[in-house]
Design a protein around this motif. Structure first.
Motif, PDB file in Angstrom:
ATOM      1  N   LEU A  95       0.829  -1.205   0.000  1.00  0.00           N
ATOM      2  CA  LEU A  95       0.000   0.000   0.000  1.00  0.00           C
ATOM      3  C   LEU A  95       0.867   1.260   0.000  1.00  0.00           C
ATOM      4  O   LEU A  95       0.557   2.244  -0.681  1.00  0.00           O
ATOM      5  CB  LEU A  95      -0.934  -0.002   1.207  1.00  0.00           C
ATOM      6  CG  LEU A  95      -2.081  -1.010   1.195  1.00  0.00           C
ATOM      7  CD1 LEU A  95      -2.791  -1.022   2.540  1.00  0.00           C
ATOM      8  CD2 LEU A  95      -3.075  -0.697   0.075  1.00  0.00           C
ATOM      9  N   ALA A  96       1.955   1.234   0.771  1.00  0.00           N
ATOM     10  CA  ALA A  96       2.825   2.413   0.864  1.00  0.00           C
ATOM     11  C   ALA A  96       3.560   2.689  -0.438  1.00  0.00           C
ATOM     12  O   ALA A  96       3.974   3.831  -0.688  1.00  0.00           O
ATOM     13  CB  ALA A  96       3.826   2.216   1.998  1.00  0.00           C
ATOM     14  N   SER A  97       3.720   1.674  -1.253  1.00  0.00           N
ATOM     15  CA  SER A  97       4.450   1.849  -2.513  1.00  0.00           C
ATOM     16  C   SER A  97       3.575   2.413  -3.631  1.00  0.00           C
ATOM     17  O   SER A  97       4.078   2.776  -4.694  1.00  0.00           O
ATOM     18  CB  SER A  97       5.038   0.514  -2.967  1.00  0.00           C
ATOM     19  OG  SER A  97       4.009  -0.389  -3.377  1.00  0.00           O
ATOM     20  N   GLN A  98       2.265   2.489  -3.388  1.00  0.00           N
ATOM     21  CA  GLN A  98       1.332   2.960  -4.418  1.00  0.00           C
ATOM     22  C   GLN A  98       1.051   4.450  -4.261  1.00  0.00           C
ATOM     23  O   GLN A  98       1.152   5.014  -3.168  1.00  0.00           O
ATOM     24  CB  GLN A  98       0.028   2.171  -4.347  1.00  0.00           C
ATOM     25  CG  GLN A  98       0.213   0.661  -4.442  1.00  0.00           C
ATOM     26  CD  GLN A  98       0.922   0.243  -5.715  1.00  0.00           C
ATOM     27  OE1 GLN A  98       0.480   0.554  -6.815  1.00  0.00           O
ATOM     28  NE2 GLN A  98       2.041  -0.474  -5.569  1.00  0.00           N
ATOM     29  N   SER A  99       0.685   5.089  -5.351  1.00  0.00           N
ATOM     30  CA  SER A  99       0.441   6.530  -5.336  1.00  0.00           C
ATOM     31  C   SER A  99      -0.967   6.904  -4.878  1.00  0.00           C
ATOM     32  O   SER A  99      -1.268   8.074  -4.658  1.00  0.00           O
ATOM     33  CB  SER A  99       0.679   7.119  -6.735  1.00  0.00           C
ATOM     34  OG  SER A  99      -0.173   6.496  -7.686  1.00  0.00           O
ATOM     35  N   GLY A 100      -1.838   5.911  -4.721  1.00  0.00           N
ATOM     36  CA  GLY A 100      -3.211   6.179  -4.299  1.00  0.00           C
ATOM     37  C   GLY A 100      -3.844   4.934  -3.725  1.00  0.00           C
ATOM     38  O   GLY A 100      -3.164   3.910  -3.520  1.00  0.00           O
ATOM     39  N   PRO A 101      -5.139   4.980  -3.438  1.00  0.00           N
ATOM     40  CA  PRO A 101      -5.831   3.813  -2.875  1.00  0.00           C
ATOM     41  C   PRO A 101      -5.720   2.597  -3.791  1.00  0.00           C
ATOM     42  O   PRO A 101      -5.598   2.719  -5.008  1.00  0.00           O
ATOM     43  CB  PRO A 101      -7.281   4.290  -2.751  1.00  0.00           C
ATOM     44  CG  PRO A 101      -7.182   5.780  -2.671  1.00  0.00           C
ATOM     45  CD  PRO A 101      -6.029   6.156  -3.558  1.00  0.00           C
ATOM     46  N   VAL A 102      -5.761   1.424  -3.156  1.00  0.00           N
ATOM     47  CA  VAL A 102      -5.610   0.161  -3.882  1.00  0.00           C
ATOM     48  C   VAL A 102      -6.835  -0.703  -3.601  1.00  0.00           C
ATOM     49  O   VAL A 102      -7.230  -0.885  -2.450  1.00  0.00           O
ATOM     50  CB  VAL A 102      -4.341  -0.585  -3.434  1.00  0.00           C
ATOM     51  CG1 VAL A 102      -4.194  -1.905  -4.190  1.00  0.00           C
ATOM     52  CG2 VAL A 102      -3.115   0.287  -3.645  1.00  0.00           C
ATOM     53  N   THR A 103      -7.428  -1.252  -4.648  1.00  0.00           N
ATOM     54  CA  THR A 103      -8.601  -2.101  -4.450  1.00  0.00           C
ATOM     55  C   THR A 103      -8.200  -3.432  -3.830  1.00  0.00           C
ATOM     56  O   THR A 103      -7.055  -3.885  -3.959  1.00  0.00           O
ATOM     57  CB  THR A 103      -9.307  -2.371  -5.793  1.00  0.00           C
ATOM     58  OG1 THR A 103      -8.429  -3.135  -6.635  1.00  0.00           O
ATOM     59  CG2 THR A 103      -9.699  -1.075  -6.470  1.00  0.00           C
ATOM     60  N   TYR A 104      -9.174  -4.048  -3.176  1.00  0.00           N
ATOM     61  CA  TYR A 104      -8.927  -5.358  -2.583  1.00  0.00           C
ATOM     62  C   TYR A 104      -8.530  -6.367  -3.654  1.00  0.00           C
ATOM     63  O   TYR A 104      -7.623  -7.189  -3.446  1.00  0.00           O
ATOM     64  CB  TYR A 104     -10.181  -5.832  -1.842  1.00  0.00           C
ATOM     65  CG  TYR A 104     -10.039  -7.196  -1.231  1.00  0.00           C
ATOM     66  CD1 TYR A 104      -9.358  -7.369  -0.036  1.00  0.00           C
ATOM     67  CD2 TYR A 104     -10.571  -8.313  -1.867  1.00  0.00           C
ATOM     68  CE1 TYR A 104      -9.206  -8.630   0.525  1.00  0.00           C
ATOM     69  CE2 TYR A 104     -10.433  -9.583  -1.312  1.00  0.00           C
ATOM     70  CZ  TYR A 104      -9.751  -9.732  -0.111  1.00  0.00           C
ATOM     71  OH  TYR A 104      -9.597 -10.986   0.434  1.00  0.00           O
ATOM     72  N   ASP A 105      -9.179  -6.316  -4.807  1.00  0.00           N
ATOM     73  CA  ASP A 105      -8.859  -7.250  -5.885  1.00  0.00           C
ATOM     74  C   ASP A 105      -7.409  -7.101  -6.340  1.00  0.00           C
ATOM     75  O   ASP A 105      -6.735  -8.096  -6.624  1.00  0.00           O
ATOM     76  CB  ASP A 105      -9.792  -7.042  -7.077  1.00  0.00           C
ATOM     77  CG  ASP A 105     -11.188  -7.588  -6.826  1.00  0.00           C
ATOM     78  OD1 ASP A 105     -11.339  -8.363  -5.858  1.00  0.00           O
ATOM     79  OD2 ASP A 105     -12.121  -7.240  -7.577  1.00  0.00           O
ATOM     80  N   MET A 106      -6.934  -5.871  -6.408  1.00  0.00           N
ATOM     81  CA  MET A 106      -5.549  -5.645  -6.821  1.00  0.00           C
ATOM     82  C   MET A 106      -4.577  -6.201  -5.778  1.00  0.00           C
ATOM     83  O   MET A 106      -3.574  -6.835  -6.114  1.00  0.00           O
ATOM     84  CB  MET A 106      -5.299  -4.155  -7.039  1.00  0.00           C
ATOM     85  CG  MET A 106      -3.891  -3.834  -7.517  1.00  0.00           C
ATOM     86  SD  MET A 106      -3.695  -2.053  -7.824  1.00  0.00           S
ATOM     87  CE  MET A 106      -1.947  -1.983  -8.251  1.00  0.00           C
ATOM     88  N   PRO A 155       7.192   5.509   4.471  1.00  0.00           N
ATOM     89  CA  PRO A 155       8.014   5.056   3.345  1.00  0.00           C
ATOM     90  C   PRO A 155       7.869   3.541   3.177  1.00  0.00           C
ATOM     91  O   PRO A 155       7.844   2.808   4.163  1.00  0.00           O
ATOM     92  CB  PRO A 155       9.442   5.439   3.764  1.00  0.00           C
ATOM     93  CG  PRO A 155       9.263   6.503   4.803  1.00  0.00           C
ATOM     94  CD  PRO A 155       8.002   6.140   5.524  1.00  0.00           C
ATOM     95  N   TRP A 156       7.813   3.087   1.944  1.00  0.00           N
ATOM     96  CA  TRP A 156       7.510   1.684   1.689  1.00  0.00           C
ATOM     97  C   TRP A 156       8.596   0.734   2.206  1.00  0.00           C
ATOM     98  O   TRP A 156       8.333  -0.434   2.457  1.00  0.00           O
ATOM     99  CB  TRP A 156       7.306   1.448   0.190  1.00  0.00           C
ATOM    100  CG  TRP A 156       8.566   1.612  -0.620  1.00  0.00           C
ATOM    101  CD1 TRP A 156       9.028   2.758  -1.192  1.00  0.00           C
ATOM    102  CD2 TRP A 156       9.514   0.595  -0.940  1.00  0.00           C
ATOM    103  NE1 TRP A 156      10.203   2.536  -1.840  1.00  0.00           N
ATOM    104  CE2 TRP A 156      10.529   1.203  -1.722  1.00  0.00           C
ATOM    105  CE3 TRP A 156       9.616  -0.765  -0.662  1.00  0.00           C
ATOM    106  CZ2 TRP A 156      11.629   0.498  -2.205  1.00  0.00           C
ATOM    107  CZ3 TRP A 156      10.708  -1.466  -1.146  1.00  0.00           C
ATOM    108  CH2 TRP A 156      11.696  -0.840  -1.911  1.00  0.00           C
ATOM    109  N   ASP A 157       9.833   1.253   2.415  1.00  0.00           N
ATOM    110  CA  ASP A 157      10.937   0.388   2.818  1.00  0.00           C
ATOM    111  C   ASP A 157      11.423   0.636   4.245  1.00  0.00           C
ATOM    112  O   ASP A 157      12.492   0.174   4.630  1.00  0.00           O
ATOM    113  CB  ASP A 157      12.109   0.554   1.853  1.00  0.00           C
ATOM    114  CG  ASP A 157      12.621   1.999   1.797  1.00  0.00           C
ATOM    115  OD1 ASP A 157      11.918   2.898   2.297  1.00  0.00           O
ATOM    116  OD2 ASP A 157      13.723   2.208   1.245  1.00  0.00           O
TER     117      ASP A 157
END
Length: 288
Positions: free
Chosen positions: A21-32, A82-84
Motif C-alpha cells: 500500500l505504501a508503494s502505491q500513489s493512491g488507494p488500492v482495491t482489494y482485488d488488486m 516510506p515503503w521500505d
C-alpha cells in the motif's frame, strides 16, 4: 477480533500488505491486493490473509477503505510511511497497540497488552519461556488471578507480536525459548526523545520510557492492570536488561554521581546489590 486469536495474521504478513500500500500513489482495491499478494486465492471463497491484515489495520486505525469504492489506503501514522522503512512501521504499530499520542488503545489489542504487561514483569536475566513453561505456575502473580494465556494457541502469535513491537525477543542462549527483551523499543524511544551525547537525569529517562512504553512495570497500562511498583526509582528486571544491553552495545552510557539525590536502581546480575545510576546519555547510532 483479538490480535492473539487466529486467524489474525502475524505482523510480518501485515508488513507485506502495508509495504505494498505504501508503494502505491493512491488507494488500492482489494482485488488488486489479492492479485499481487495472493494470486493463488483468487478462485477461493475463503477469507484470505490480505483480508485479515486489512481488518487488523483498520481496527488499529492504520488503514481505511474509501466509501466511494476506490480502495484501501494507509491512514494515521502510516499515511506517509516510506515503503521500505520497517523501523517506522514498527514504531507506528507499537503506538497504535499501546494507544499512544492521545489515542484510545484499540480493543482488539486488549489481550496483547495484558500479555505484554505480564511478561515484562519477568526477569530476562534468569528466565526464558516456551509454552510448556507458560502455565498457571508462571501466572500465579496475575492480580486478578486469571491466566494471561488461556490456551496454547495464543502463545505463538504473542511471540511474533512482541518481537515486532520491540518488546520481546527469542532467547539468544536457549533454542525455542523467549525472553522479555524490550531493548529495541527502548532504543527507538530514546533515539526519538533524547538528544545524543547529552546526559539526562536517570529518573527522568525512566519516567520517559514508562510514558512511551506504558506496558513496562510502573507504566500506566501496567498499573491499570494491577502491576504496581513500590518504588518508581526501580527500573525493574526487563528495563534493567535493556539499559545494560545498551551500555554493553555502547549506545548508552549509564553514570553514577556519588552525591546524586535520586539515582535509579538498575538490576545487575554481576553485583550483589542494585546498581545506582544518576544519569543516562545516548550515543549517536545508526537509525533503528
Amino acid at each position: 477480533m483479538a490480535l492473539l486469536n487466529t486467524p489474525v495474521p502475524h505482523p510480518g504478513e501485515i508488513w507485506v500488505v502495508v509495504r505494498f500500500l505504501a508503494s502505491q500513489s493512491g488507494p488500492v482495491t482489494y482485488d488488486m491486493l489479492q492479485t499481487f499478494l495472493e494470486p493463488h486465492s483468487r478462485e477461493s471463497k475463503k477469507l484470505t490473509t490480505v483480508h485479515y491484515a486489512l481488518t487488523t489495520l483498520r481496527s488499529l486505525g492504520l488503514a481505511e477503505e474509501g466509501s466511494d469504492g476506490q480502495g484501501w489506503a494507509l491512514t494515521g501514522d502510516y499515511a506517509a510511511l516510506p515503503w521500505d522503512d520497517y523501523a517506522a512501521f514498527q514504531r507506528a504499530l507499537r503506538s497504535a497497540v499501546l494507544g499512544l499520542r492521545g489515542r484510545q488503545p484499540a480493543e482488539t489489542a486488549d489481550d496483547l497488552r495484558r500479555a505484554l504487561v505480564w511478561i515484562l514483569t519477568r526477569d530476562p536475566f534468569s528466565e526464558s519461556f516456551n509454552w510448556a513453561m507458560v502455565d498457571s505456575r508462571h501466572q500465579r502473580d496475575a492480580p486478578d488471578g486469571e491466566l494471561v494465556f488461556v490456551n496454547d494457541t495464543r502463545w505463538s502469535p504473542f511471540t511474533t507480536w512482541a518481537t515486532s513491537l520491540g518488546l520481546g525477543a527469542p532467547a539468544p542462549h536457549i533454542a525455542q525459548r523467549y525472553i522479555p527483551d524490550c531493548t529495541r523499543a527502548v532504543q527507538q524511544v530514546l533515539e526519538e526523545q533524547l538528544p545524543p551525547d547529552t546526559p539526562a537525569d536517570a529518573l527522568d529517562v525512566l519516567r520517559l520510557l514508562r510514558e512511551h512504553l506504558p506496558v513496562l512495570p510502573g507504566g500506566a497500562i501496567s498499573q491499570s492492570l494491577g502491576y504496581g511498583l513500590a518504588d518508581d526509582r526501580t527500573a525493574g528486571a526487563a528495563l534493567s536488561f535493556a539499559l545494560m544491553r545498551g551500555e554493553y552495545e555502547k549506545w548508552l552510557i549509564l553514570s553514577s554521581d556519588s552525591d546524586a539525590k535520586q539515582p535509579i536502581k538498575v538490576q545487575d546480575p554481576e553485583q550483589s546489590a542494585m546498581r545506582l545510576c544518576s544519569s543516562i546519555a545516548r550515543k549517536e547510532a545508526a537509525h533503528v
